[in-house]
Design a protein around this motif. Structure first.
Motif, PDB file in Angstrom:
ATOM      1  N   ALA A 138      -4.335   6.472   5.544  1.00 49.02           N
ATOM      2  CA  ALA A 138      -4.772   5.150   5.090  1.00 49.02           C
ATOM      3  C   ALA A 138      -6.004   5.265   4.193  1.00 49.02           C
ATOM      4  O   ALA A 138      -6.123   4.560   3.180  1.00 49.02           O
ATOM      5  CB  ALA A 138      -5.072   4.260   6.287  1.00 49.02           C
ATOM      6  N   HIS A 169     -14.328   3.420   2.800  1.00 49.87           N
ATOM      7  CA  HIS A 169     -13.301   3.615   3.828  1.00 49.87           C
ATOM      8  C   HIS A 169     -12.719   5.023   3.745  1.00 49.87           C
ATOM      9  O   HIS A 169     -12.505   5.694   4.766  1.00 49.87           O
ATOM     10  CB  HIS A 169     -12.192   2.561   3.652  1.00 49.87           C
ATOM     11  CG  HIS A 169     -11.063   2.709   4.614  1.00 49.87           C
ATOM     12  ND1 HIS A 169      -9.746   2.514   4.259  1.00 49.87           N
ATOM     13  CD2 HIS A 169     -11.042   3.057   5.931  1.00 49.87           C
ATOM     14  CE1 HIS A 169      -8.971   2.727   5.303  1.00 49.87           C
ATOM     15  NE2 HIS A 169      -9.732   3.060   6.329  1.00 49.87           N
ATOM     16  N   ARG A 181     -13.352   0.271  -0.566  1.00 49.89           N
ATOM     17  CA  ARG A 181     -12.215   1.183  -0.436  1.00 49.89           C
ATOM     18  C   ARG A 181     -12.682   2.643  -0.456  1.00 49.89           C
ATOM     19  O   ARG A 181     -12.195   3.476   0.321  1.00 49.89           O
ATOM     20  CB  ARG A 181     -11.206   0.936  -1.560  1.00 49.89           C
ATOM     21  CG  ARG A 181     -10.502  -0.415  -1.447  1.00 49.89           C
ATOM     22  CD  ARG A 181      -9.471  -0.600  -2.554  1.00 49.89           C
ATOM     23  NE  ARG A 181      -8.889  -1.928  -2.532  1.00 49.89           N
ATOM     24  CZ  ARG A 181      -7.923  -2.327  -1.728  1.00 49.89           C
ATOM     25  NH1 ARG A 181      -7.415  -1.468  -0.847  1.00 49.89           N
ATOM     26  NH2 ARG A 181      -7.439  -3.556  -1.774  1.00 49.89           N
ATOM     27  N   GLN A 218     -14.862  -4.542  -3.963  1.00 50.19           N
ATOM     28  CA  GLN A 218     -13.703  -3.999  -3.260  1.00 50.19           C
ATOM     29  C   GLN A 218     -13.560  -2.496  -3.506  1.00 50.19           C
ATOM     30  O   GLN A 218     -13.152  -1.757  -2.610  1.00 50.19           O
ATOM     31  CB  GLN A 218     -12.425  -4.728  -3.698  1.00 50.19           C
ATOM     32  CG  GLN A 218     -12.291  -6.115  -3.112  1.00 50.19           C
ATOM     33  CD  GLN A 218     -10.862  -6.620  -3.155  1.00 50.19           C
ATOM     34  OE1 GLN A 218      -9.950  -5.937  -3.583  1.00 50.19           O
ATOM     35  NE2 GLN A 218     -10.668  -7.849  -2.699  1.00 50.19           N
ATOM     36  N   ALA A 220      -2.186  -3.252  -3.599  1.00 49.11           N
ATOM     37  CA  ALA A 220      -2.449  -3.524  -2.186  1.00 49.11           C
ATOM     38  C   ALA A 220      -1.672  -4.753  -1.700  1.00 49.11           C
ATOM     39  O   ALA A 220      -1.334  -4.846  -0.523  1.00 49.11           O
ATOM     40  CB  ALA A 220      -3.949  -3.737  -1.967  1.00 49.11           C
ATOM     41  N   GLY A 234      -8.980   2.362  -4.836  1.00 48.08           N
ATOM     42  CA  GLY A 234     -10.331   2.063  -5.285  1.00 48.08           C
ATOM     43  C   GLY A 234     -10.758   2.889  -6.475  1.00 48.08           C
ATOM     44  O   GLY A 234     -11.372   2.385  -7.414  1.00 48.08           O
ATOM     45  N   ASP A 280      -6.315   4.084   0.301  1.00 45.19           N
ATOM     46  CA  ASP A 280      -7.382   3.160  -0.096  1.00 45.19           C
ATOM     47  C   ASP A 280      -8.282   3.792  -1.156  1.00 45.19           C
ATOM     48  O   ASP A 280      -8.720   3.126  -2.093  1.00 45.19           O
ATOM     49  CB  ASP A 280      -8.206   2.771   1.135  1.00 45.19           C
ATOM     50  CG  ASP A 280      -8.332   1.264   1.284  1.00 45.19           C
ATOM     51  OD1 ASP A 280      -7.672   0.532   0.511  1.00 45.19           O
ATOM     52  OD2 ASP A 280      -9.062   0.814   2.179  1.00 45.19           O
TER      53      ASP A 280
END
Length: 467
Positions: free
Chosen positions: A427, A390, A387, A383, A124, A435, A431
């Motif tokens: 996106a 998301h 991710r 995180q 990232a 993740g 992500d």
């Protein structure tokens, strides 16, 4: 003979050479070339001049470790200029863009390998690039004499860059794990009875956690501190150096006494923007050697341990490659080199044939590392959840946009909905992959590192208890 040999894939000269006797001295050089393609200014001109300076150096170099030599074109240019002094060499391939590591040698390279660090940045952080270049350890087994143990094992590396000051550096866990890995490799080489040279830009200051790990878990020593044990342990403005209560060194003292290879006032790439622009226009600036230098620090190192069957001493160590380009008048890199000459003792009276390859840090230090790992693990798991959340959210948004297209009153509204759906889902997928795949692999690498630290901590406790 052209440098581009038949074995063009690894650029190692494989012509056999019979070595009749062990050399009496060895000159080693480590330099970060700052050879970033498209980003480093005057890259070709500077690296070509680096090759010329290596070829003309006195005393002649025997082993050279280069970092940030990113392109094979630059490597081959250096090889062509130095082939009469350093006829053997290896350019190491790693990652997506290459590891930027190369080793040049006066003697044959019997074996080489590229070991990528398990913990090495994040995809990232594409604007930093550490993950994409596949940082690791370039190693070369170099024969310097006819006996079985007349071998130098060279380890050239470039550790993860610090983007904040320790202990708040978000990548300190990565750099600590990398120091642990290269220490293991150097320890194993020493256990084989070979001389060990660890060369590179370690992105650490003396006596930092990574530095202490290397010297505790490998029998190697930082050559600069062997010769000058009272040298600076950071830039003069760094709190750890301020705590020593030493006077602020001059620019000249930083080079001669403290071995500062980075951020020196003598390095044109650390000058102000106005001074650099003036230099580009042909107006040079003189740096007063007696000017106090608050920022200069040592990030480049040579670690060393002698052979098991022959004793070697450090004759000298100095900062090199401080000259400017003859026409551009800029420094050859944003780092200076670290250089040393090792001389072989003529008697074996002080050599017992064994090397103590492992010592321990205080138990509290291992607890500190374990706490660092635990903190980083919590952060990465959080995180990963974010991710993946998301990714799931973007699937819902994308489906909603596609449904909304059916009731769109205008074509341009439908276009916007489709654009939002496509970009958002793209996106989200990226992500989600980071993740689900990358963070998962990073957590597993953390578990391996944690096991090794816990295991070593137990050994340290037993040693402290005399068990």
């Amino acid at each position: 003979m052209q440098v581009a040999d038949k074995d063009a894939k690894n650029n190692v000269r494989l012509q056999p050479t019979k070595l009749l006797e062990l050399p009496s001295s060895l000159r080693a050089i480590s330099l970060n070339c700052w050879g970033l393609k498209f980003l480093s200014k005057h890259r070709n001109e500077r690296l070509t001049e680096i090759g010329r300076q290596l070829a003309q150096a006195s005393p002649e170099p025997s082993i050279v470790g280069l970092q940030e030599c990113w392109t094979q074109q630059d490597y081959l240019a250096i090889r062509e200029l130095t082939k009469h002094v350093l006829p053997y060499g290896k350019f190491y391939w790693s990652g997506i863009f290459g590891g930027g590591l190369a080793i040049l040698s006066k003697w044959p390279i019997e074996e080489s390998s590229m070991y990528r660090y398990p913990l090495n940045g994040r995809p990232a952080a594409f604007f930093r690039g550490d993950w994409y270049v596949g940082k690791g350890v370039a190693s070369a087994r170099i024969r310097i004499g006819p006996a079985r143990k007349d071998v130098v094992e060279v380890f050239c590396t470039h550790l993860h860059a610090p983007y904040e000051r320790e202990p708040n550096d978000s990548y300190i866990c990565h750099r600590t794990a990398q120091a642990w890995e290269i220490a293991k490799m150097m320890r194993h080489a020493a256990e084989r009875g070979h001389m060990v040279l660890g060369l590179g830009d370690f992105n650490m200051i003396p006596l930092s956690l990574a530095h202490r790990i290397i010297e505790a878990h490998a029998p190697v020593k930082d050559i600069w501190r062997l010769v000058r044990p009272d040298s600076a342990i950071g830039a003069a403005q760094n709190p750890v150096e301020k705590a020593r209560g030493k006077p602020i060194p001059t620019a000249e003292q930083c080079l001669v006494e403290h071995g500062t290879t980075c951020d020196s006032k003598f390095n044109t790439w650390r000058w102000s923007k106005q001074m650099r622009k003036a230099l580009e226009r042909g107006k040079d600036s003189e740096v007063d050697p007696s000017t106090p230098d608050l920022r200069a620090k040592r990030l480049d190192y040579i670690f060393f341990v002698s052979q098991a069957n022959h004793a070697w001493d450090v004759e000298d160590v100095r900062v090199g490659m401080t000259m400017r380009h003859p026409t551009l008048r800029c420094s050859l890199s944003d780092h200076f080199s670290i250089e040393t000459t090792l001389v072989r003792q003529t008697t074996l009276a002080d050599v017992d044939g064994e090397v103590n390859t492992l010592s321990f840090l205080p138990v509290d230090t291992y607890d500190e590392i374990l706490a660092m790992i635990a903190k980083y693990d919590i952060r990465e798991r959080r995180q990963r959840k974010q991710r993946l959340a998301h990714f799931v959210a973007e699937i819902g948004i994308s489906i909603g946009c596609l449904i909304a297209v059916w009731w769109s009153p205008r074509n341009f509204v439908a276009f916007i909905l489709m654009l939002v759906s496509t970009l958002g889902l793209s996106a989200g997928v990226i992500d989600g992959l980071m993740g689900g795949l990358f963070v998962g692999s990073e957590i597993r690498a953390l578990k391996e590192f944690e096991f090794e630290i816990r295991n070593t901590r137990e050994l340290a406790v037993r040693a402290a208890e005399g068990g």
